[in-house]
Design a protein around this motif. Structure first.
Motif, PDB file in Angstrom:
ATOM      1  N   ILE A  60       0.820  -1.209   0.000  1.00  0.00           N
ATOM      2  CA  ILE A  60       0.000   0.000   0.000  1.00  0.00           C
ATOM      3  C   ILE A  60       0.856   1.263   0.000  1.00  0.00           C
ATOM      4  CG2 ILE A  60      -0.255   0.042   2.526  1.00  0.00           C
ATOM      5  CD1 ILE A  60      -2.785   1.135  -0.189  1.00  0.00           C
ATOM      6  N   SER A 118       0.625   4.089  -2.833  1.00  0.00           N
ATOM      7  CA  SER A 118       0.353   5.484  -2.502  1.00  0.00           C
ATOM      8  C   SER A 118       1.378   6.409  -3.143  1.00  0.00           C
ATOM      9  CB  SER A 118       0.362   5.677  -0.983  1.00  0.00           C
ATOM     10  OG  SER A 118       0.189   7.027  -0.640  1.00  0.00           O
ATOM     11  N   SER A 154      -8.623   0.939  -2.821  1.00  0.00           N
ATOM     12  CA  SER A 154      -8.561   2.162  -2.027  1.00  0.00           C
ATOM     13  C   SER A 154      -8.903   3.405  -2.840  1.00  0.00           C
ATOM     14  CB  SER A 154      -7.161   2.324  -1.428  1.00  0.00           C
ATOM     15  OG  SER A 154      -6.824   1.220  -0.633  1.00  0.00           O
ATOM     16  N   CYS A 162     -14.710   3.209   5.687  1.00  0.00           N
ATOM     17  CA  CYS A 162     -13.824   4.042   4.858  1.00  0.00           C
ATOM     18  C   CYS A 162     -14.122   5.520   5.036  1.00  0.00           C
ATOM     19  CB  CYS A 162     -13.971   3.656   3.386  1.00  0.00           C
ATOM     20  SG  CYS A 162     -13.052   2.183   2.916  1.00  0.00           S
ATOM     21  N   SER A 188      -7.847   4.837   3.465  1.00  0.00           N
ATOM     22  CA  SER A 188      -8.582   3.641   3.055  1.00  0.00           C
ATOM     23  C   SER A 188      -7.631   2.505   2.706  1.00  0.00           C
ATOM     24  CB  SER A 188      -9.496   3.951   1.869  1.00  0.00           C
ATOM     25  OG  SER A 188      -8.747   4.434   0.770  1.00  0.00           O
ATOM     26  N   GLY A 189      -6.432   2.851   2.200  1.00  0.00           N
ATOM     27  CA  GLY A 189      -5.441   1.826   1.887  1.00  0.00           C
ATOM     28  C   GLY A 189      -4.988   1.071   3.116  1.00  0.00           C
TER      29      GLY A 189
END
Length: 389
Positions: free
Chosen positions: A17, A21, A75, A299, A315-316
């Protein structure tokens, strides 16, 4: 082997993640979605050629590529909702995005037992799997083409003041994740989310072995029907709670309601399976399926607790920890299922969900995004009154 493919699909999320990102911060959402769509297509294509007993590990490799691709996808709904929609539409827009994954799960429950049947001849099973993988491959290729042709990076003007402020700030991926991990309310939410969605993923993986213990004839079809019911009522619940979030802004209160429903639903499912009454099983699946709206509520609550940090990052982390626990839970509940019974496996789920409910109740109620949007909402109300006058 089925559990292995499920675990492979769940476990890569958390370690990847942060790189995901970084990619979305540096390259943008269009590049990220193209990367994810390409990965899904490549993974699906490999599985098309793996429909043979001697090529299982090729299919596992394709599953791994697909699991990496979904890190960039799952996500994305909160991020897209914040970029493209205004303050009164964000939660519903996020809901629609998350529902896409739920509808995909529902389609798998519905069509897999229809396409792949139990045959005495392994070659016939291989032919069924080839047809299933081919359908998925065509679908992922179509999505890739549509993404290339039609998806845009962002609207010309930000739809809300909060998004405008965020777009003016520079982002640092590592600092953003550090800020999330030292945010006490978000950390409590993260553990509650991990339990709830981790168990949801485990139930999706274990419906077949649980129900086959009680229904040896047409057990696979029953499991498919139960899965479809869970998804249908999950979609309904997501829409209802998405609208309620937009209208009421009661993020914590709705989180508690959904979590209590998940406890009740799993408890009802446990005793319904033990009774071997199909009507009771379907009814309990409706209740438990409705509680999967925690995907949306959790979320959106995470975004409220962590604004102005990236929605993708918050959310990730939520999906990452829940997918990791989902893989661990699948192995744990499989062990309990094989060494004791499905009743005790399900009861452990109930206990864990009860712990998650307590964590949700104890989480401090913070609405940072709503505080940032308040001037925008006040101006909008004034403008509406002027127009009416």
């Amino acid at each position: 082997m089925v559990n292995m493919t499920s675990v492979v699909y769940l476990l890569p999320y958390l370690p990847l993640i942060v790189p995901a990102s970084y990619v979305i911060d540096k390259k943008g959402i269009r590049f990220t979605l193209l990367l994810a769509a390409s990965g899904n297509f490549i993974g699906s294509l490999l599985k098309v050629f793996s429909a043979h007993p001697n090529l299982f590990f090729l299919g596992l490799f394709g599953q791994t590529i697909s699991s990496v691709a979904q890190v960039f996808l799952l996500s994305m709904p909160p991020k897209l909702a914040g970029i493209w929609f205004d303050a009164n539409q964000i939660s519903l827009a996020c809901t629609i995005g998350i529902l896409a994954s739920e509808l995909g799960i529902g389609a798998s429950f519905l069509f897999t037992p229809i396409v792949v049947r139990d045959h005495a001849n392994m070659n016939e099973i291989g032919n069924d799997l080839f047809m299933l993988f081919l359908i998925v491959g065509i679908a992922t290729f179509t999505i890739l083409v549509l993404t290339i042709l039609f998806f845009q990076e962002e609207p010309l003007t930000p739809p809300s003041e909060a998004q405008k402020l965020k777009s003016q700030e520079s982002s640092n991926t590592i600092k953003s994740f550090k800020a999330l991990l030292i945010n006490p309310p978000f950390v409590m939410l993260m553990f509650a989310f991990a339990i709830n969605i981790g168990i949801l993923n485990s139930v999706n993986s274990l419906l077949n072995p649980i129900l086959l213990l009680h229904f040896q004839t047409n057990g696979e079809r029953l499991a498919g029907n139960v899965g479809v019911i869970c998804v249908v009522f999950g979609v309904l619940g997501c829409f209802i709670f998405g609208i309620l979030l937009d209208k009421t802004k009661k993020f914590k209160e709705l989180s508690v309601i959904v979590y209590v429903m998940s406890v009740i639903g799993m408890l009802a499912f446990t005793f319904a399976v033990a009774s071997e009454n199909k009507i009771f099983i379907y009814l309990s699946a409706m209740v438990y399926g409705f509680s999967s709206s925690y995907l949306v509520v959790g979320c959106e609550t995470g975004v409220e607790l962590t604004y102005p940090e990236s929605e993708f990052n918050s959310s990730g982390l939520l999906f990452g920890i829940s997918f990791t626990t989902g893989g661990i839970f699948t192995l744990l509940f499989t062990f309990i299922l094989e060494t004791t019974s499905d009743f005790w496996s399900n009861m452990v789920m109930v206990i864990l969900l009860t712990i998650g409910t307590v964590l949700t109740i104890c989480t401090r109620n913070v609405c940072k995004r709503q505080d940032a949007l308040r001037p925008y909402n006040l101006n909008e109300n004034v403008n509406q009154k002027i127009e009416k006058f």
